[in-house]
Design a protein around this motif. Structure first.
Motif, PDB file in Angstrom:
ATOM      1  N   ALA A 140       0.832  -1.197   0.000  1.00 64.16           N
ATOM      2  CA  ALA A 140       0.000   0.000   0.000  1.00 64.16           C
ATOM      3  C   ALA A 140       0.871   1.253   0.000  1.00 64.16           C
ATOM      4  O   ALA A 140       0.612   2.204  -0.741  1.00 64.16           O
ATOM      5  N   GLY A 141       1.910   1.239   0.826  1.00 71.29           N
ATOM      6  CA  GLY A 141       2.808   2.393   0.880  1.00 71.29           C
ATOM      7  C   GLY A 141       3.505   2.613  -0.456  1.00 71.29           C
ATOM      8  O   GLY A 141       3.620   3.744  -0.935  1.00 71.29           O
ATOM      9  N   ILE A 142       3.953   1.510  -1.065  1.00 71.36           N
ATOM     10  CA  ILE A 142       4.701   1.618  -2.327  1.00 71.36           C
ATOM     11  C   ILE A 142       3.840   2.218  -3.432  1.00 71.36           C
ATOM     12  O   ILE A 142       4.284   3.080  -4.186  1.00 71.36           O
ATOM     13  N   VAL A 143       2.579   1.760  -3.532  1.00 70.59           N
ATOM     14  CA  VAL A 143       1.760   2.264  -4.639  1.00 70.59           C
ATOM     15  C   VAL A 143       1.110   3.607  -4.302  1.00 70.59           C
ATOM     16  O   VAL A 143       0.660   4.319  -5.197  1.00 70.59           O
ATOM     17  N   TYR A 144       1.080   3.965  -3.031  1.00 66.62           N
ATOM     18  CA  TYR A 144       0.420   5.215  -2.644  1.00 66.62           C
ATOM     19  C   TYR A 144       1.280   6.441  -2.936  1.00 66.62           C
ATOM     20  O   TYR A 144       0.821   7.416  -3.531  1.00 66.62           O
TER      21      TYR A 144
END
Lengths: 425, 163
Positions: A140-144
């Motif tokens: 989630a952090g990577i794509v956010y």
């Protein structure tokens, strides 16, 4: 003899990175993917496995793994770490709480839309693919997180910086940056903290306590930070700033807290002093140098063969999260009361992912084999490198072709949304 | 006139100035000190970059625009530049000058100094095209055309210091 080899390694590193930057500038692309690719090319996985001298029929120069650069090498690893520290330090330096509060309604709204849509999709996707909370949280952090570095630079290069779309874009980036500071603290606590919940909670509370202490230092220490750099000599300013920044970041890491978060708060502490301008001017080249080493290192550590395993994962993520950023960006633009065309541009520009996704991936690797299954960690790492390579090029390309995209898309948008979007602030 | 100011986090500040008509001038001040100047045809239009200046130059240009940079010293004579190195100058003819009382054709002004006398102002009246027979008088204001060195040579001739 060993020292000689190390120096030439560093020389190869910088020459390769410089060349990559040259090529990127020639073809009008963002430099970050090029740094990563050149790192990959010089890694043991590529250069180390191909016997170039044998191909050329020369025996004089070393070949195979002797020629490749090693990501484990002390200098490159430390340089990459310094790159993370400087990137986050600048984030803190340019992060001004007063500014954020002044525009809190619009930034808050656009930023929350961006967070809910993109982080939400990442969480769901991560859970479906890995069935593991920590992995989903990392994905989630990577794509956010969009890339502040690439987006800001593109804005300036394209001249959009003077247009109305710059405000929602930069505003949303500020929101993301603040979120990522907290996120990194929680993530590194989860990664380092160990498997079970009570342990994780324990390390999260240590991380939060550390942040609280740093916040207090920032709040009450302004006068000290102000005085710490009172000097006419550029040399002393740089040395003192490095002394404070790297020392605190290093101490944080030694205590098991994210060095990136510590660097962010040191930056914030300096942002309320009179030295911001000097620091920005003097340390920007230092940051860019070590950030390049960081991207290069990311490339060195990446085995391109792993892309084959995660190709499907990358494809799914691109198909889902590319349009998701477009939509959240467009919506954010409407919150700023921009017309359809400019809102679309916000969406196109925000698509770019970059340095922070990679920082998250490199922190996730720390948990390989302990809090995160070895295979999952490797997959996430390879995924994020491939994903960033793709999204950074896609984002810059979308911005470059925005006028063509606008002429196709905008008439349809205008046809659909006849009623103005609500906005209150 | 309204000036809109906004922050550009990580970049600097933006000032948008309403001009007469619908145009807007946009100035982006980077954290590095660089100024970029853009123009917009109207409020919602795309910005078109006009030029950029480094910090120090921008400040200098700013003071010129403000009218504070030049503090002109009162000049003893009027000097107007025609082209790169050609001036139109006004000189008052001193009564001691060797030119006084001579008609223009005998004064050899053009041969000696290189300037041409294109007009003479005498007691409020203008002799706009002085001929070869026009006689110069003390107190005349002579309007001449010539390059810098020629004018300087002529200056000593009219002041009477050059025998």
């Amino acid at each position: 003899m060993a020292a000689e080899t190390a120096l030439i390694d560093v020389g190869i590193l910088f020459a390769a990175v410089a060349l990559a930057g040259l090529i990127a500038a020639r073809i009008n692309q963002s430099v970050i993917p090029f740094y990563i690719v050149v790192g990959m090319l010089l890694s043991p996985y590529v250069l180390g496995t191909v016997d170039f001298p044998a191909l050329l029929g020369v025996d004089l120069i070393p070949h195979g793994s002797a020629l490749a650069l090693n990501g484990e090498s002390e200098f490159i690893h430390l340089g990459a770490e310094l790159g993370i520290v400087f990137l986050l330090f600048f984030l803190g330096l340019e992060f001004n709480l007063d500014r954020l509060l002044a525009a809190k309604h619009r930034i808050g709204k656009a930023g929350t839309i961006d967070l809910v849509i993109n982080f939400g999709i990442g969480l769901v996707l991560g859970w479906i693919l890995f069935g593991d909370f920590l992995a989903a949280f990392i994905l989630a952090g990577i794509v956010y997180i969009s890339s502040s570095a690439i987006i800001t630079k593109s804005l300036i290069d394209m001249g959009w910086i003077a247009n109305d779309e710059a405000n929602p874009m930069l505003g949303t980036l500020v929101y993301e940056d603040l979120f990522i500071a907290v996120y990194l603290a929680v993530l590194s606590a989860l990664i380092i903290g160990g498997g079970d919940i009570s342990e994780a909670l324990g390390s999260i509370s240590i991380a939060m306590a550390f942040i609280l202490v740093l916040l207090l230092v920032v709040y009450f220490g302004t006068a000290w930070f102000q005085r710490s750099l009172e000097t006419d000599s550029n040399e002393f300013i740089v040395l003192r700033a490095l002394g404070i920044l790297v020392l605190i970041s290093g101490a944080a890491l030694a205590l098991g807290v994210s060095e990136a978060v510590a660097a962010f708060f040191v930056g914030m502490a300096f942002s309320s002093t009179d030295h911001v301008h000097d620091l920005e001017q003097l340390l920007e080249p230092v940051r860019d140098t070590f950030a390049a080493v960081f991207f290069f290192w990311i490339g060195l550590e990446t085995n391109p063969q792993l892309f084959i395993d995660v190709a499907l994962l990358i494809a799914i993520a691109v198909v889902l999260t590319g349009p998701a950023k477009l939509i959240s960006g467009y919506w954010g633009g409407r919150v700023y009361r921009l017309d359809e065309r400019r809102s679309l541009r916000v969406g196109l520009g925000m698509t770019t992912r970059g340095e922070f996704s990679l920082i998250i991936a490199s922190i996730a690797m720390l948990g390989a084999g302990t809090t995160l299954a070895e295979g999952t960690a490797n997959q996430l790492y390879a995924f994020s490198v491939g994903y960033v390579l793709f999204m950074s090029i896609l984002g810059t390309t979308l911005m470059q072709y925005s006028s063509q995209i606008e002429s196709v898309v905008v008439p349809r948008l205008e046809g659909k949304s006849t009623s103005p979007q609500p906005s209150d602030d | 006139m309204t000036i809109y100011e906004s922050d550009l986090p990580g970049v600097g500040k933006k000032y948008e100035i309403e001009l007469e008509s619908d145009e807007r001038l946009v100035i982006v001040t980077h954290n590095t000190g660089k100024r970029e100047i853009f123009k917009k045809d109207m409020q919602g239009a795309d910005s078109e970059k006009i030029f950029e200046l480094p910090d120090r130059l921008a400040r200098k240009v700013g003071t010129i625009l403000e009218g504070a940079y030049f503090q002109p010293v009162q000049s003893k004579r009027v000097e107007t530049m025609l082209a790169d190195e050609t001036f139109i100058e006004w000189y008052s003819l001193s009564p001691e000058s060797t030119l006084v009382g001579k008609p223009l054709k005998e004064s050899n002004v053009r041969e000696e100094t290189g300037v041409s006398i294109v007009a003479i102002q005498r007691e409020g009246e203008l002799v706009s095209a002085p001929g070869p027979d026009t006689v110069l008088e003390g107190g005349d204001t002579l309007v001449v055309v010539g390059d810098r060195d020629d004018c300087r040579a002529f200056e000593s001739l009219v002041s009477g210091t050059n025998e």
